[in-house]
Design a protein around this motif. Structure first.
Motif, PDB file in Angstrom:
ATOM      1  N   TYR A   1      23.356   3.934  61.006  1.00 31.32           N
ATOM      2  CA  TYR A   1      23.573   4.076  59.565  1.00 31.32           C
ATOM      3  C   TYR A   1      22.240   3.930  58.832  1.00 31.32           C
ATOM      4  O   TYR A   1      21.458   3.024  59.124  1.00 31.32           O
ATOM      5  CB  TYR A   1      24.529   2.998  59.038  1.00 31.32           C
ATOM      6  CG  TYR A   1      25.840   2.885  59.777  1.00 31.32           C
ATOM      7  CD1 TYR A   1      26.696   3.975  59.899  1.00 31.32           C
ATOM      8  CD2 TYR A   1      26.240   1.675  60.347  1.00 31.32           C
ATOM      9  CE1 TYR A   1      27.900   3.871  60.568  1.00 31.32           C
ATOM     10  CE2 TYR A   1      27.443   1.559  61.017  1.00 31.32           C
ATOM     11  CZ  TYR A   1      28.265   2.657  61.134  1.00 31.32           C
ATOM     12  OH  TYR A   1      29.464   2.551  61.803  1.00 31.32           O
ATOM     13  N   GLY A   2      22.004   4.812  57.884  1.00 29.99           N
ATOM     14  CA  GLY A   2      20.867   4.645  56.994  1.00 29.99           C
ATOM     15  C   GLY A   2      21.310   3.817  55.801  1.00 29.99           C
ATOM     16  O   GLY A   2      22.200   4.221  55.051  1.00 29.99           O
ATOM     17  N   ILE A   3      20.732   2.624  55.628  1.00 30.64           N
ATOM     18  CA  ILE A   3      21.226   1.705  54.602  1.00 30.64           C
ATOM     19  C   ILE A   3      20.148   1.381  53.579  1.00 30.64           C
ATOM     20  O   ILE A   3      18.948   1.494  53.838  1.00 30.64           O
ATOM     21  CB  ILE A   3      21.750   0.399  55.230  1.00 30.64           C
ATOM     22  CG1 ILE A   3      20.618  -0.353  55.933  1.00 30.64           C
ATOM     23  CG2 ILE A   3      22.899   0.671  56.171  1.00 30.64           C
ATOM     24  CD1 ILE A   3      21.016  -1.749  56.396  1.00 30.64           C
ATOM     25  N   LYS A   4      20.612   0.960  52.406  1.00 27.52           N
ATOM     26  CA  LYS A   4      19.760   0.429  51.351  1.00 27.52           C
ATOM     27  C   LYS A   4      20.154  -1.028  51.151  1.00 27.52           C
ATOM     28  O   LYS A   4      21.289  -1.331  50.793  1.00 27.52           O
ATOM     29  CB  LYS A   4      19.948   1.220  50.052  1.00 27.52           C
ATOM     30  CG  LYS A   4      19.259   0.604  48.843  1.00 27.52           C
ATOM     31  CD  LYS A   4      17.752   0.599  48.988  1.00 27.52           C
ATOM     32  CE  LYS A   4      17.079  -0.022  47.770  1.00 27.52           C
ATOM     33  NZ  LYS A   4      15.601  -0.063  47.914  1.00 27.52           N
ATOM     34  N   GLY A   5      19.237  -1.941  51.414  1.00 26.94           N
ATOM     35  CA  GLY A   5      19.529  -3.360  51.288  1.00 26.94           C
ATOM     36  C   GLY A   5      19.665  -3.771  49.831  1.00 26.94           C
ATOM     37  O   GLY A   5      18.994  -3.236  48.943  1.00 26.94           O
ATOM     38  N   ALA A   6      20.547  -4.716  49.575  1.00 28.64           N
ATOM     39  CA  ALA A   6      20.765  -5.223  48.221  1.00 28.64           C
ATOM     40  C   ALA A   6      21.220  -6.671  48.306  1.00 28.64           C
ATOM     41  O   ALA A   6      21.608  -7.159  49.358  1.00 28.64           O
ATOM     42  CB  ALA A   6      21.799  -4.376  47.476  1.00 28.64           C
TER      43      ALA A   6
END
Length: 340
Positions: free
Chosen positions: A115-120
């Motif tokens: 999965y390509g994720i954006k951390g938050a």
């Protein structure tokens, strides 16, 4: 300038103008008409201020040290403040270490599923939309987030994005009663739909009323068309209860989610779906049961060097076995007397 009537009038006028500007600035807030001038001044004079500060800091520190050298009470107060600041920093470091562990675990999960994720980071609980089980994260449209994106952490499925702002977003948690996600059971591939039930386990309607489900079975997301709102293969939870089959078309089971929804901190928004379904690859390795310990009985010889005959000696409980032919029934002797 000499103290004349004109100079005093000019001083009063300058003071009045200064107070007027301060009032306008305070009432204007972030949209203050003097904000542009303030930013311009900061741009121009900021480097100068930093240079002057660096130049005079040693002198100021020396003067401060001389001034405080004879004031023991002030020095103690300063040390107390420094200790409090150090404790706060240590606490912050502990929290940062916890976040690093969460981030590392989440990256491993994302890597297993490709999965390509954006951390938050979770910065708020609840939302203006009225959802009872939502959180606000510090990432939004400026970070590439869109509505109906999957949200996960290192443990599994967290929820989906429902509202996107420029720099923040609202996430509907999997525990919300309005939340529904398609499920697939590990190994058997039985399909179902999981629905949130607040602080209770998720309720899953299995599409096959005769599906063989048992406690401990695990489920992942089935996935959605075009991977929105859910990508496939994200761990959801473990079966903790199976309702009896009533012969209907569906069957209800209860799923304990992997995610601790009351302890959310670092999460990841899936901005790029995997090319292929990861199936069960993201699920953690099952815990292997501990082997049953083996009991070893050791027979030791008596004082004469002889081993006791079978049935004699100590029993398994460590007590003394009666001689061969003797009865274990304490009432056996009484019964023999009665017969006589």
């Amino acid at each position: 300038m000499r103290d004349t009537r004109e100079s005093r009038l000019l001083l009063v006028l300058l003071i009045a103008i200064a107070f007027a500007l301060i009032t306008v600035d305070i009432r204007g807030g972030e949209e203050s008409p003097v904000d542009g001038a303030r930013q311009a001044a900061a741009t121009v004079f900021g480097p100068v201020e930093n240079g002057v500060s660096a130049a005079v800091d040693p002198i100021g520190n020396a003067i401060k040290a001389v001034r405080e050298s004879g004031d023991r009470h002030t020095r103690i107060s300063q040390l107390e403040r420094e200790n409090a600041a150090l404790k706060a920093k240590l606490g912050s470091d502990d929290r940062n270490r916890s976040r690093v562990r969460q981030l590392d675990k989440m990256l491993k999960t994302a890597g297993a599923g490709q999965y390509g994720i954006k951390g938050a980071q979770v910065i708020g609980i609840g939302a203006a939309q009225g959802f009872s089980w939502t959180v606000t994260i510090d990432a939004g449209a400026n970070d590439g987030l869109k509505r109906d994106m999957t949200v996960l952490n290192g443990d599994g499925l967290v929820g989906r994005v429902t509202t996107v702002g420029p720099s923040t977003s609202t996430v509907l948690l999997a525990t919300d009663p309005d939340f529904t996600v398609g499920t697939r059971m590990e190994n058997s591939d039985e399909l179902g739909f999981a629905t949130g039930q607040g602080d209770r386990p998720l309720s899953v309607q299995m599409l096959n009323g005769k599906a063989k489900v048992k406690k401990g079975d695990r489920m992942v997301t089935f996935g959605s068309q075009a991977d929105k709102p859910f990508v496939p293969g994200v761990p959801i939870g473990t079966v903790v209860k199976v309702d009896p089959s009533d012969g209907g078309l569906t069957r209800t089971v209860h799923l304990e989610p992997y995610v601790g929804f009351t302890q959310l901190d670092v999460v990841g928004v899936v901005v790029e779906a995997p090319r292929t379904d990861p199936r069960d690859k993201v699920l953690p390795e099952p815990v292997k049961p501990k082997p049953t310990p083996t009991v070893t009985v050791t027979v030791t010889p008596n004082a004469n060097g002889e081993y006791p005959a079978e049935g004699e000696g100590e029993d398994a409980a460590g007590g003394q076995n009666p001689p061969t032919g003797a009865s274990r029934d304490p009432n056996a002797g009484n019964a023999q007397d009665d017969q006589e």
